[in-house]
Design a protein around this motif. Sequence first.
Motif, short mmCIF file in Angstrom:
data_model
loop_
_atom_site.label_atom_id
_atom_site.label_comp_id
_atom_site.label_asym_id
_atom_site.label_seq_id
_atom_site.Cartn_x
_atom_site.Cartn_y
_atom_site.Cartn_z
N ASP A 105 21.56 10.94 6.76
CA ASP A 105 22.08 9.87 7.61
C ASP A 105 23.00 8.97 6.79
O ASP A 105 24.12 8.71 7.17
CB ASP A 105 20.93 9.02 8.17
CG ASP A 105 20.45 9.55 9.50
OD1 ASP A 105 21.29 10.12 10.22
OD2 ASP A 105 19.27 9.39 9.81
N GLN A 145 6.19 2.71 7.42
CA GLN A 145 6.39 3.53 8.62
C GLN A 145 7.76 3.22 9.18
O GLN A 145 8.20 2.08 9.15
CB GLN A 145 5.34 3.19 9.69
CG GLN A 145 3.95 3.76 9.44
CD GLN A 145 3.79 5.22 9.85
OE1 GLN A 145 4.71 6.02 9.69
NE2 GLN A 145 2.63 5.58 10.34
N GLY A 146 8.39 4.22 9.73
CA GLY A 146 9.71 4.03 10.34
C GLY A 146 10.63 5.16 9.96
O GLY A 146 10.18 6.19 9.47
N PRO A 147 11.93 4.98 10.19
CA PRO A 147 12.88 6.03 9.83
C PRO A 147 12.77 6.37 8.34
O PRO A 147 12.49 5.50 7.51
CB PRO A 147 14.25 5.42 10.14
CG PRO A 147 13.96 4.31 11.09
CD PRO A 147 12.58 3.81 10.78
N PRO A 148 12.96 7.64 8.00
CA PRO A 148 12.67 8.09 6.64
C PRO A 148 13.76 7.79 5.61
O PRO A 148 14.94 7.99 5.88
CB PRO A 148 12.52 9.61 6.81
CG PRO A 148 13.33 9.94 8.01
CD PRO A 148 13.27 8.75 8.91
N HIS A 171 0.82 -1.20 0.00
CA HIS A 171 0.00 0.00 0.00
C HIS A 171 0.86 1.26 0.00
O HIS A 171 1.83 1.35 0.73
CB HIS A 171 -0.90 0.00 1.23
CG HIS A 171 -1.75 1.21 1.30
ND1 HIS A 171 -2.81 1.43 0.44
CD2 HIS A 171 -1.66 2.30 2.09
CE1 HIS A 171 -3.35 2.61 0.72
NE2 HIS A 171 -2.67 3.16 1.71
N LEU A 176 7.21 17.02 5.13
CA LEU A 176 6.77 15.71 5.64
C LEU A 176 7.22 15.48 7.07
O LEU A 176 6.95 14.43 7.65
CB LEU A 176 7.31 14.60 4.73
CG LEU A 176 6.77 14.61 3.30
CD1 LEU A 176 7.57 13.67 2.41
CD2 LEU A 176 5.30 14.24 3.28
N GLY A 177 7.95 16.44 7.62
CA GLY A 177 8.37 16.34 9.02
C GLY A 177 9.74 15.74 9.22
O GLY A 177 10.10 15.37 10.34
N PHE A 178 10.53 15.64 8.15
CA PHE A 178 11.84 14.99 8.27
C PHE A 178 12.97 15.98 8.01
O PHE A 178 13.06 16.55 6.93
CB PHE A 178 11.94 13.81 7.30
CG PHE A 178 10.87 12.78 7.51
CD1 PHE A 178 10.77 12.13 8.74
CD2 PHE A 178 9.97 12.46 6.52
CE1 PHE A 178 9.78 11.18 8.97
CE2 PHE A 178 8.98 11.51 6.73
CZ PHE A 178 8.88 10.87 7.96
N SER A 179 13.84 16.15 8.99
CA SER A 179 15.02 16.98 8.79
C SER A 179 16.27 16.12 8.65
O SER A 179 17.34 16.63 8.33
CB SER A 179 15.19 17.96 9.94
OG SER A 179 15.60 17.29 11.11
N ARG A 180 16.16 14.84 8.94
CA ARG A 180 17.26 13.88 8.77
C ARG A 180 16.70 12.65 8.09
O ARG A 180 15.69 12.11 8.52
CB ARG A 180 17.81 13.43 10.12
CG ARG A 180 18.56 14.43 10.89
CD ARG A 180 19.18 13.77 12.11
NE ARG A 180 20.19 12.82 11.72
CZ ARG A 180 21.44 13.17 11.40
NH1 ARG A 180 21.78 14.42 11.42
NH2 ARG A 180 22.32 12.26 11.06
N ALA A 200 11.08 18.32 4.64
CA ALA A 200 10.69 19.14 5.80
C ALA A 200 9.17 19.21 5.91
O ALA A 200 8.63 19.07 7.00
CB ALA A 200 11.29 20.55 5.68
N ARG A 240 4.32 7.37 -1.06
CA ARG A 240 4.80 7.10 0.29
C ARG A 240 4.38 5.71 0.73
O ARG A 240 3.21 5.33 0.64
CB ARG A 240 4.20 8.13 1.23
CG ARG A 240 4.59 7.93 2.67
CD ARG A 240 3.76 8.83 3.58
NE ARG A 240 4.16 8.62 4.95
CZ ARG A 240 4.53 9.58 5.77
NH1 ARG A 240 4.49 10.83 5.40
NH2 ARG A 240 4.90 9.29 7.00
N GLU A 265 0.59 5.75 -0.61
CA GLU A 265 -0.27 6.91 -0.80
C GLU A 265 0.47 7.90 -1.67
O GLU A 265 1.68 8.06 -1.54
CB GLU A 265 -0.55 7.57 0.56
CG GLU A 265 -1.47 6.73 1.41
CD GLU A 265 -1.69 7.32 2.78
OE1 GLU A 265 -1.11 8.40 3.07
OE2 GLU A 265 -2.44 6.70 3.55
#
Lengths: 328, 288
Positions: free
Chosen positions: A159, A61-64, A41, A130-134, A128, A58, A43
């Motif tokens: 990373d 779920q988990g680290p980006p 699945h 999406l809420g991810f800076s790393r 950013a 996308r 999105e």
Amino acid sequence: MERRTVIGVITAATVSAFSSTPESLFALGQKTSAVPEALDHFETTEIKTKDNTIFIRRYGQGPPLLLVHGFPRTSLMWRYVAPLLARNYTVICVDPRGYGRSGVPASTEDHYPYTKRAMANELVDVMAHLGFSRFSVIGHDRGGRVSYRLALDHPEKVDRLAVFDVIPISDGWGHADAKFAMTYWPWVLLSQKAPLPESYLLGAPGAVFGNPFGQGSFGPEVRAEYTETYRDPARVHAICEEYRAAATLDIEHDKKDLQDSRRIKSPMLHLWAIGGPLDSFYEQQGGPLGIWRKWADNVQGQSIKGGHFFPEENPAETTELLIKFLSA
Amino acid sequence: MYAVNYRSILVDGIRIAYREAGDSKAPSLLLLHGFPSAGHMFRDLIPLLSERFYLIAPDMPGFGQSDMPSPTTFKYSFENLARIIDGFLDAIHMRSYSMYVFDYGAPVGFRLALKHPESIQFIISQNGNAYEEGLNDSWSSLRSYWASPTDEYRESLRSAFSAEAIRSQYLQGVPDETFVSPDGSCLDSYYLTRPGAHEPQLDLFEDYGSNVALYPAFHEYFRTYNPPLLAVWGENDPHYLPAGAEAFRRDLSDVEVRFLDTGHFALETHSKEIADAIREFFGAEIKV
């Protein structure tokens, strides 16, 4: 994998069926015969950036993880790898500006809007939102160039970096010879002044899929989705602008980094196609890993079966090597 | 707007109550409360952000609706609060998130960052201090107490738990007190009047020095990982000075500082301004 599931993997809107599934997808180190349906699945989302709209798929779920495709593909090229990574990661497959379903901002005379720097900056904004800076970045082909530029320009964001089947732009041009020009035809053709390459691409949108830097074992539906990009004059121009930037400003950006001893700080993985140009062209430079070691402190890598498009043609092994690298 | 769910989960035998709102695929934002409050301090903020973020606001052990284990079985230290919140995040599978830290939330949140630096995305510090210059002179007697704790001083700190003292914390530095709802301070008072509620808080007062001792470690984390940070700060806070907001710039390159003409509990008067600042900090809205 059932047909129904496969359809879900591709895309919601335009693709109705899918015919060829690589055998290798069924064997990712365990006996389960398919990716669990929940992980298939994804999105789709459109994210507004300063002057543009960026399309993403996308998964999980988990680290980006940020996955960046290259020419002549779209984010659809990760349709096998992404669901496998989705077990443990949030997987963001992006169409960079100009490509796929993302917006096509106007270019400028110096092609800056299509430099890898401008493209990378936009992807930082997307992450950013999406809420991810790393995050870790994985890029294939042109996407690999955007990815290494992102790692150089935004070291605190990255990373880990994985680059598939490319060397840095300045090294590509720096070692260019007749063999290079004959093999890597998009570099020399698409960087020509407008509208020559635009006219060629638009005149035969399907032609790019009939050579080693285009072809794949995908069926007609995926081909149709890919070819769509090359029917759109604005996209074709944007992609040519991207190659023009790669023949000008991108080289300057690379050279400036070498001059300033700016290096890729994150651990880096490079995979390249067995029997492809990178396997033999740069032996004197220590192969592709020798070249990348000029740029990065911590490089590992190996060649892999499947041709230039190994993430599509050999997703199980690609994913296995990626997960090993990402979780080490 | 998303509904707020009031949930709880067991962490190391301690029931942790938390508020949850938003789509779990939206950017995760952990809201860490301060003294003497709990997750309820975010009651105005959560509805303003729930369209854009996945929000989680736990009550720390000894606070709000979470269990208050006896100090004989649970040591009330910031290290332990951070350990339980870390376990809480594991329990709800939150392993990549941004954090909003306020007051006690800052030393707890920054401890989480020391433990899992790669998990932390963006940081919002609302009067969440990490610098010596953020502490004003009123901390000097507490500093002496940390150096040589006495029972006498410990007893004197109980005055901080009276309803009047708590209310005054909410009002200090607020230009127009009519904006400060009685709800927050009354709830805080209610939780502090529960039997046994004072000892955990006194233990934490005594342990607060461990936070100041960790400031250099927090700064090292900032320099190494350089997380983007928004400092949104009630500039009339009697405990944490505006200099503490500016100081983040020393160790971080991507810092935005916004001062608000209000006190310590800035959310009581400026939840809308703070919500707007947070949304802008992450960039424009996502179109679906």
